[in-house]
Enzyme design. Sequence first.
Site, PDB file in Angstrom:
ATOM      1  N   HIS A  39       0.923  -1.183   0.227  1.00 22.10           N
ATOM      2  CA  HIS A  39       0.109   0.124  -0.107  1.00 22.10           C
ATOM      3  C   HIS A  39       0.832   1.234  -0.136  1.00 22.10           C
ATOM      4  O   HIS A  39       2.121   1.075   0.559  1.00 22.10           O
ATOM      5  CB  HIS A  39      -0.882  -0.040   1.335  1.00 22.10           C
ATOM      6  CG  HIS A  39      -2.091   0.965   1.529  1.00 22.10           C
ATOM      7  ND1 HIS A  39      -1.800   2.212   1.744  1.00 22.10           N
ATOM      8  CD2 HIS A  39      -3.233   0.774   1.095  1.00 22.10           C
ATOM      9  CE1 HIS A  39      -2.854   2.850   1.854  1.00 22.10           C
ATOM     10  NE2 HIS A  39      -3.880   2.212   1.444  1.00 22.10           N
ATOM     11  N   ASP A  65       3.270  -4.266   8.057  1.00 22.24           N
ATOM     12  CA  ASP A  65       2.033  -3.543   7.879  1.00 22.24           C
ATOM     13  C   ASP A  65       0.864  -4.834   7.932  1.00 22.24           C
ATOM     14  O   ASP A  65       0.440  -5.309   7.091  1.00 22.24           O
ATOM     15  CB  ASP A  65       1.812  -3.009   6.436  1.00 22.24           C
ATOM     16  CG  ASP A  65       0.642  -2.231   6.053  1.00 22.24           C
ATOM     17  OD1 ASP A  65      -0.346  -2.458   6.660  1.00 22.24           O
ATOM     18  OD2 ASP A  65       0.437  -1.774   5.150  1.00 22.24           O
ATOM     19  N   GLN A  80      -4.371  -4.993   6.917  1.00 21.97           N
ATOM     20  CA  GLN A  80      -5.429  -6.101   6.532  1.00 21.97           C
ATOM     21  C   GLN A  80      -5.444  -7.361   7.042  1.00 21.97           C
ATOM     22  O   GLN A  80      -5.901  -8.453   6.685  1.00 21.97           O
ATOM     23  CB  GLN A  80      -5.209  -6.281   4.771  1.00 21.97           C
ATOM     24  CG  GLN A  80      -5.472  -5.079   4.183  1.00 21.97           C
ATOM     25  CD  GLN A  80      -6.852  -4.414   4.219  1.00 21.97           C
ATOM     26  OE1 GLN A  80      -7.607  -5.401   4.366  1.00 21.97           O
ATOM     27  NE2 GLN A  80      -6.879  -3.310   3.689  1.00 21.97           N
ATOM     28  N   LYS A  87     -10.631  -0.570  10.317  1.00 23.59           N
ATOM     29  CA  LYS A  87     -10.436  -1.534   9.370  1.00 23.59           C
ATOM     30  C   LYS A  87     -10.983  -2.826  10.358  1.00 23.59           C
ATOM     31  O   LYS A  87     -11.176  -3.951   9.900  1.00 23.59           O
ATOM     32  CB  LYS A  87      -9.532  -1.784   8.800  1.00 23.59           C
ATOM     33  CG  LYS A  87      -9.056  -0.797   7.613  1.00 23.59           C
ATOM     34  CD  LYS A  87      -7.712  -0.945   6.789  1.00 23.59           C
ATOM     35  CE  LYS A  87      -7.181   0.169   6.150  1.00 23.59           C
ATOM     36  NZ  LYS A  87      -7.838   0.432   5.013  1.00 23.59           N
ATOM     37  N   CYS A 111      -4.491   2.465  -3.706  1.00 24.93           N
ATOM     38  CA  CYS A 111      -3.384   2.963  -3.175  1.00 24.93           C
ATOM     39  C   CYS A 111      -2.256   1.867  -3.463  1.00 24.93           C
ATOM     40  O   CYS A 111      -1.311   1.753  -2.465  1.00 24.93           O
ATOM     41  CB  CYS A 111      -3.641   3.203  -1.654  1.00 24.93           C
ATOM     42  SG  CYS A 111      -4.812   4.526  -1.070  1.00 24.93           S
TER      43      CYS A 111
HETATM   44  C1  LIG Z   1      -2.369  -2.993   3.576  1.00 24.67           C
HETATM   45  C2  LIG Z   1      -2.756  -1.630   3.993  1.00 24.67           C
HETATM   46  N1  LIG Z   1      -1.643  -0.935   4.603  1.00 24.67           N
HETATM   47  C3  LIG Z   1      -1.985   0.497   5.095  1.00 24.67           C
HETATM   48  C4  LIG Z   1      -3.237   0.835   4.785  1.00 24.67           C
HETATM   49  C5  LIG Z   1      -3.520   2.211   5.235  1.00 24.67           C
HETATM   50  O1  LIG Z   1      -4.236   2.450   6.482  1.00 24.67           O
HETATM   51  P1  LIG Z   1      -4.737   3.740   6.842  1.00 24.67           P
HETATM   52  O2  LIG Z   1      -5.609   4.469   5.821  1.00 24.67           O
HETATM   53  O3  LIG Z   1      -5.799   3.546   8.006  1.00 24.67           O
HETATM   54  O4  LIG Z   1      -3.573   4.584   7.353  1.00 24.67           O
HETATM   55  C6  LIG Z   1      -4.163   0.203   4.001  1.00 24.67           C
HETATM   56  C7  LIG Z   1      -5.739   0.519   4.194  1.00 24.67           C
HETATM   57  O5  LIG Z   1      -6.151   1.233   3.187  1.00 24.67           O
HETATM   58  C8  LIG Z   1      -3.932  -1.096   3.684  1.00 24.67           C
HETATM   59  O6  LIG Z   1      -4.917  -1.947   3.157  1.00 24.67           O
END
Ligand SMILES: Cc1ncc(COP(=O)(O)O)c(C=O)c1O
Lengths: 151, 151, 416, 416
Positions: free
Chosen positions: C123, C200, C203, C226, C366
Amino acid sequence: MPVPEVQFDELYRELILDHYRNPRHRGTLDDATHHAEGLNPTCGDEVYIDLVLDDETVQQMAFEGQGCSISQASTSMLSDMITGKRVSEARDITKKFEDMLVAGQEPDPEIGDLEAFQGVAKFHARIKCATLAAKVLEDALESPVSAQRGG
Amino acid sequence: MPVPEVQFDELYRELILDHYRNPRHRGTLDDATHHAEGLNPTCGDEVYIDLVLDDETVQQMAFEGQGCSISQASTSMLSDMITGKRVSEARDITKKFEDMLVAGQEPDPEIGDLEAFQGVAKFHARIKCATLAAKVLEDALESPVSAQRGG
Amino acid sequence: MTIDTGRIREDFPILHQEVHGRPLVYLDNAATTQKPQRVIDALVRYYQRDNANIHRGIHQLAVRATEQYEATRSRVASFVNAPDPRGIVFTRNTSEALNLVARTWGDEHVGEGDEIVLTVMEHHSNIVPWQLLAQRKGACLKYATTTPDGRLDIDHLRSLITPRTRVVSVTHASNVLGTITPVSEIAEMAKSVGALFVVDAAQSVPHMAVDMQALGCDVLAFSAHKMLGPTGVGVLCAPPELLESLPPFLGGGEMISVVREDASTWADVPHKFEAGTPNIGDVIALNAALDYLEELGMDAVREHERDLTAYALDRLQSFGGITIHGPLDVDERGGAVSFSMDEAHPHDVSTIVDGHGVAIRAGHHCAQLLMRHLRVPATTRASFYLYNEPREVDALIDALEDVRRVFGHASARSAV
Amino acid sequence: MTIDTGRIREDFPILHQEVHGRPLVYLDNAATTQKPQRVIDALVRYYQRDNANIHRGIHQLAVRATEQYEATRSRVASFVNAPDPRGIVFTRNTSEALNLVARTWGDEHVGEGDEIVLTVMEHHSNIVPWQLLAQRKGACLKYATTTPDGRLDIDHLRSLITPRTRVVSVTHASNVLGTITPVSEIAEMAKSVGALFVVDAAQSVPHMAVDMQALGCDVLAFSAHKMLGPTGVGVLCAPPELLESLPPFLGGGEMISVVREDASTWADVPHKFEAGTPNIGDVIALNAALDYLEELGMDAVREHERDLTAYALDRLQSFGGITIHGPLDVDERGGAVSFSMDEAHPHDVSTIVDGHGVAIRAGHHCAQLLMRHLRVPATTRASFYLYNEPREVDALIDALEDVRRVFGHASARSAV
Ligand SMILES: Cc1ncc(COP(=O)(O)O)c(C=O)c1O
Ligand SMILES: Cc1ncc(COP(=O)(O)O)c(C=O)c1O
């Protein structure tokens, strides 16, 4: 004015207020062998402790500091309690004092007058005021002055 | 399968789908005098426009790009509309096209077939798809290729 | 224990509405999940009864708010089996947590020519902070690729790790492909060269039991929104000693010990990293979300999503004209299912599907590097959570038929 | 229009409770304010009806959430008369907003030997970010002092400003002294040497009409939680051109335009500064808080607090044995009233007062420099808001009498 539900007399026992008004062993020791200081960042209480340790015994203790009645009175009372005691006993008293405050245990007879602080355990925001002296004392017992100057 | 409440035929008019399937003026122009490109970062649509301007007239327009039916068909249809028009007219058409989409105004007769996009105004998340071509075209009309190379 | 969605859906008021005259089918859970009434109630209770600024107050409300805020910290630590609650920092979201690590650990430990190893399926939140770090320090970024069937190419990742590798940061589960990565295996690679290993978990933590210590990572990051919690809370987990060794991130109230005119000293961790008034209400409400998840059991959540994902993959495959991006084996993936339809662009798919009351997402999610790697401009994504049901997959498939009607109709006509 | 607290208090459910068997008297509003039911309802409505991730979604919920989120942005801009909604960035709190400016503008424009001018009455949030900047860059910090009666010493401030001054950052209203500073006058001083002028409005925007353009500052920062809004939302206001000229702060989703392996380009402002999923629910609920304030009218809010502050100052002064820190003229101050009692330390005061159901704050109030300047270890602070009433001041005074009973008793005894 109606009397509040909270029993402040449990917290502010006469003995505590007396030590707050008339602190024992206040000052510094020129011949201190051990020293430590501590700050309670959430409320600004400060405690500085000087010790003269000799032969595994606390020969003298003196303290400076500023803060609320609880933090200053507990330091004063601790200094009374441990002067003349063996280092291991001083540690023991300190630990039992903390157990009463943090773990809410019944006061051990060994802690003597310090049982006056039992009421603090119910005032969660004030527990740290009472444990500050204990933490600084534990620290001081481990902190020879020469090592500090050398370091 | 029950028919949905939303009238997609308003959004996806036949003319739009036709331009999407069979884009007009797709490609690049070797002798382009003006050029601009744009990206819709929220959805990834891309549009690149080449123009040949001469005598204050749009002699030719060509585009490349990728994206949804709305972004690509609107670029195609705009290219049809403005080819052969004076630059000031091209600007005017573009502006009126945007007014219909963003300000929700009734389509001006001058914009011709572009009125097919009127339904987009109701689909808030898709308005940007339709205005992308307009923005890039406005930009291209101001962006001589020589200046770009020089700069 | 299995998940009884009939009962569970009662807890989610938002699901009981119509959109465009059709029952809402919410399949955009990788973006954010819905909240059970219990979480909403926790917010209401906090603001109707306990609201106060924390840590410095002696009065009753401040004591209550502080205790509840710190209770969530301990609860979070046990939820992911972090080594110590003092290693839990509340941020705004996963993105901020990753920026915090890149700024503090990165600026201290990464130098010119050092290497940061990521994967192409990250992401943007797990790419851009490292890019900014690399630019500040003259370090370089390396990206492990994926296999043709959408798994992480672990051999490629291994080949990227060298003695110059200072950071390895990978997603635990891809928000596009669904792919679950072999985190423990990567932990060993990172450890063997002394690199910081960041996971990270945005998910993964919401969807399966995650044991931070078993995974062997140094840092774990995820977002409350999430996993049934409110927006505005992210979590950074690390050993407290690691945090203690770091310079501060943001300066301000609550994170200091002594402030003097020229310089200051810092509060103990984790407070050192929580400058200013935190998002108290939402942190407290997160505890209710963890309650909810623990009562269901994360293994049951995982099983439910696996079954549903299997059903969705099945129906999409037999629909025809659809390319599924990511592994087809549901043991290797989570519930984010990305696909491309031959006849229509993802945004057009999404608009028509929305007209049927079905909420899915279209775009680059993203993950522009991955889009380029897959050679698609964007994908359409359906993603599931514990309240979704097979009939909602059916509703998606029905809606896709309408996409085919609209766009197929056009091609039929243009062939005339 | 005047404030009818009888009616207003109906809107604040939290106020109708007992603490230690006594009706709650909440006088800790400088720390955080309570929330009207309307704000709580806005949160509930969002999570029960509209919750979705914003900006990238095509489906109905995403469209609704995005429109409401952006509506708050426009509303905030008009509330403080900021030049453009594109110059409004949502952060977690005032602290983060100030860090953002120090990190981005500061790192670009402040160099070795440059000067940053602050005041001794700043909150740590308006000191520590500048200290960290000064340490990174070798810049130096200068602090304007206060007059003996607790106002800002404007002549001293003027004398600190030199051609090397790059930043002037001052509070608009002190959270300890209550002092309101002459911001427009300072704006001219800052402008005359080309310095960036930052105003910490955490204690002004909630309590009086603030017109950013009339004040003439470059940056204005404040927190939603101090103005009836939920915790977790701060606001940074600046002209969009200023923001556009800055490097990014945090990297991640939503703040990018194109991400490539080695580098990325940024989204337009303000999105460039909002990395990751924002605190959507709380930003949307902030709009309801602004509604509430606008309906009352900020001038009425100011007048109500001025009257109440006058009454409080009066009663405290006639109580005897109390030192009030800060101006006594209510036209020069807001509703934060700090004082010291001869017989007891602020923490002891606060504990006993809490026993009477009265919530006040004791400590350094994140203003250690000011404490040192005042030569006190800490102060006791009562701070008012639109729902407070004179009878609550009376309750405080009654409680202080009890402090005198407990501590005076001791001194009487020790005199025996
Ligand atoms: C794999 C992953 N990493 C990071 C994020 C970023 O999360 P946040 O928007 O809550 O900072 C997301 C969410 O879209 C994600 O799916
Ligand atoms: C004057 C002033 N500035 C800054 C702050 C910091 O606000 P926050 O904690 O919301 O970041 C406060 C709040 O305590 C304040 O009173």
